[in-house]
Design a protein around this motif. Structure first.
Motif, short mmCIF file in Angstrom:
data_model
loop_
_atom_site.label_atom_id
_atom_site.label_comp_id
_atom_site.label_asym_id
_atom_site.label_seq_id
_atom_site.Cartn_x
_atom_site.Cartn_y
_atom_site.Cartn_z
N TYR A 24 -3.85 7.63 6.36
CA TYR A 24 -3.02 7.62 5.16
C TYR A 24 -3.23 6.31 4.41
O TYR A 24 -2.55 5.31 4.66
CB TYR A 24 -1.55 7.81 5.56
N LEU A 25 -4.19 6.32 3.50
CA LEU A 25 -4.61 5.11 2.81
C LEU A 25 -4.15 5.09 1.36
O LEU A 25 -4.06 6.13 0.71
CB LEU A 25 -6.13 4.97 2.86
N ASP A 26 -3.88 3.89 0.88
CA ASP A 26 -3.59 3.71 -0.54
C ASP A 26 -4.83 4.08 -1.33
O ASP A 26 -5.93 3.59 -1.03
CB ASP A 26 -3.20 2.25 -0.81
N PRO A 27 -4.72 4.94 -2.33
CA PRO A 27 -5.92 5.39 -3.06
C PRO A 27 -6.63 4.27 -3.83
O PRO A 27 -7.81 4.40 -4.14
CB PRO A 27 -5.37 6.46 -4.02
N LYS A 28 -5.93 3.16 -4.12
CA LYS A 28 -6.55 2.08 -4.89
C LYS A 28 -7.16 1.02 -3.99
O LYS A 28 -8.33 0.68 -4.13
CB LYS A 28 -5.52 1.45 -5.84
N ASN A 29 -6.36 0.45 -3.07
CA ASN A 29 -6.88 -0.66 -2.27
C ASN A 29 -7.40 -0.24 -0.90
O ASN A 29 -7.88 -1.06 -0.13
CB ASN A 29 -5.83 -1.77 -2.12
N LYS A 30 -7.24 1.06 -0.57
CA LYS A 30 -7.75 1.64 0.67
C LYS A 30 -7.13 1.01 1.93
O LYS A 30 -7.71 1.08 3.01
CB LYS A 30 -9.29 1.48 0.75
N ARG A 31 -5.94 0.44 1.77
CA ARG A 31 -5.22 -0.10 2.93
C ARG A 31 -4.23 0.94 3.42
O ARG A 31 -3.70 1.75 2.64
CB ARG A 31 -4.50 -1.39 2.54
N PRO A 32 -3.91 0.96 4.74
CA PRO A 32 -2.94 1.92 5.27
C PRO A 32 -1.58 1.78 4.60
O PRO A 32 -1.09 0.66 4.39
CB PRO A 32 -2.87 1.56 6.76
N PRO A 47 0.83 -1.21 0.00
CA PRO A 47 0.00 0.00 0.00
C PRO A 47 0.86 1.26 0.00
O PRO A 47 1.79 1.39 0.80
CB PRO A 47 -0.80 -0.12 1.30
N ALA A 48 0.55 2.16 -0.91
CA ALA A 48 1.34 3.38 -1.07
C ALA A 48 0.61 4.59 -0.49
O ALA A 48 -0.60 4.55 -0.26
CB ALA A 48 1.64 3.61 -2.55
N LEU A 49 1.35 5.64 -0.29
CA LEU A 49 0.80 6.90 0.21
C LEU A 49 0.29 7.73 -0.96
O LEU A 49 0.99 7.88 -1.97
CB LEU A 49 1.88 7.66 0.96
N ALA A 50 -0.92 8.23 -0.86
CA ALA A 50 -1.47 9.08 -1.92
C ALA A 50 -0.68 10.38 -2.00
O ALA A 50 -0.28 10.95 -0.98
CB ALA A 50 -2.94 9.38 -1.64
N LEU A 51 -0.45 10.87 -3.21
CA LEU A 51 0.33 12.10 -3.38
C LEU A 51 -0.30 13.28 -2.65
O LEU A 51 0.39 14.14 -2.12
CB LEU A 51 0.48 12.41 -4.87
#
Length: 441
Positions: A351-359, A218-222
């Motif tokens: 702080y959620l990944d914009p695609k999978n909504k995981r932290p 899971p990535a951080l949204a820009l």
């Protein structure tokens, strides 16, 4: 039950020493002492311990292992134990066979790794091997005898993670197969290998190429970067500093945690002006996933973190743990987890990944950097080099000798400005233009 009659005549003159065991040329060397212990040295230099005993009137030989794994003292102890078994009327060879038949998968793992891990050049791989087996395989089949393990047992290990963590599961399957293959060759089991892929598990599990990649971190949204960075800067502790440095350099967690001061070279030219102080971090090939040296351009923000860190006497690590060793992977992950928990307690999604909504997690920050570089219009190859990824074919890499270090330094400075929510100083084209003509000021 007696030994061969010639043995006592050799006793005084043929007692072996550790030095003799190490230097003896081809031949047979009796240790004496009435144990029937012999060192056999083959013409190719291979050394073996053999014990001659008489069981039910027949002379037999028992293999006791090889130096230096089995020392002279160990061989004598094993030979003495066999002698004691003989006095009780037992057959040491039969007891050895029983021992082989009763070995568990956990024991097989230890035996296999003791002989095989030394072959790995990469320290990361030496750690990953036992880590995956300990985490996934041993809890479910570690107690089972290797001769009793079936395909169904291997499936119990793999199926829960095959879809979600397919890359990890695929590697785990190969490691289980290797351990069971060793157990077969060593005489602990017979028959087909239940962890074999072709003609076996291939028919029962989806192909790795068909499984959705569940290992994407899971990535951080820009849009959350500036707020997240501001939150991180307020946190104290070595792990928080390591996370800041990891983010500024887009490095992997293991590369940062294993970083030692000998890998760092800070430029003294701007020592009087911290805002312009730069440096170079050279990670040796032995610590890199790709197995090749990687140079990281250190921006003033990264240098400032290094210069603020105290050094521990006797510890080579930049980001050291309480006792001087390297930080654990969990310590850095825990910082991000606590940041997310604070957000959730405040009633915010965090702080959620914009695609999978995981932290978001530390490794996902590399994906955040990659997306940022693409949207800023930086050349693909430059961004991939910053992440220490292979670019192009073997032929292309042979001709592309430059790692674009100074151009990457400007890019990382721009990335640092983005993290800190400062106005970028770099002159970069916008998306949709030809990235090959981007200029990095």
């Amino acid at each position: 039950m007696g030994e061969e009659k010639a043995e006592p005549k050799r006793r005084a003159a043929s007692v072996l020493s550790a030095a003799k065991v190490k230097t003896a040329g081809p031949g047979k060397y009796h240790d004496g002492g009435g144990l029937g212990l012999i060192l056999r040295v083959d013409p190719n230099g291979a050394r073996f311990w053999v014990q001659r005993i008489t069981v039910h009137g027949k002379r037999r030989e028992i293999g006791l292992g090889s130096p230096p794994v089995v020392s002279l003292a160990d061989a004598r102890d094993a030979a003495l134990a066999n002698k004691k078994l003989l006095r009780t009327g037992a057959d040491p060879l039969a007891e050895k066979r029983k021992s082989k038949e009763s070995i568990t998968f956990a024991e097989a793992c230890e035996h296999y790794m003791a002989s095989k891990l030394a072959e790995f050049d990469n320290d990361k791989h030496r750690k990953q091997w036992p880590a995956t087996l300990n985490a996934y395989a041993k809890p479910k089949i570690g107690h089972l005898l290797v001769r009793a393990i079936t395909t169904a047992d291997v499936l119990r290990v793999l199926e829960p993670i095959w879809n979600e963590k397919n890359e990890t599961a695929s590697r785990l399957r190969g490691r289980i197969e290797a351990v069971l293959s060793w157990a077969t060759v060593a005489g602990h089991r017979t028959g087909d290998n239940p962890a074999r892929w072709a003609g076996n598990l291939k028919e029962l599990l989806p192909k790795p190429s068909k499984v959705a990649k569940g290992d994407n971190q899971p990535a951080l949204a820009l849009g959350d970067v500036a707020r997240w960075w501001s939150d991180l800067e307020k946190r104290d502790g070595m792990a928080a500093q390591a996370l800041q440095f990891l983010t500024l350099t887009a490095a992997r967690s293991g590369e940062v945690r294993g970083m030692v001061w000998d890998e760092v070279n800070l430029d003294p030219a701007n020592s009087a002006n911290p805002a312009k102080r730069t440096g170079l971090w050279t990670i040796p090939a032995s610590r890199m996933k790709a197995g090749r040296e990687h140079r990281v351009a250190l921006t003033p923000e990264a240098v400032a973190i290094l210069e603020a860190i105290p050094r521990m006497d006797g510890s080579p690590f930049v980001f050291f743990a309480a006792r001087g060793g390297a930080l654990s992977d969990m310590s850095i992950s825990a910082v991000m987890r606590r940041m997310q928990e604070s957000e959730e307690k405040a009633g915010r999604p965090g702080y959620l990944d914009p695609k999978n909504k995981r932290p978001a997690v530390p490794h996902g920050l590399r994906s955040t950097f990659r997306q940022w570089a693409a949207e800023r219009g930086y050349p693909r190859d430059m961004a991939e080099l910053a992440l220490a990824h292979f670019i192009g074919s073997d032929v292309e890499r042979a001709y592309q000798r430059s790692d674009m270090l100074e151009r990457r330094r400007a890019m990382m400075a721009d990335w640092g400005s983005f993290l800190c929510n400062k106005k970028s100083q770099a002159n970069v084209i916008q998306i949709g233009q030809d990235s090959a003509h981007a200029t990095m000021g």
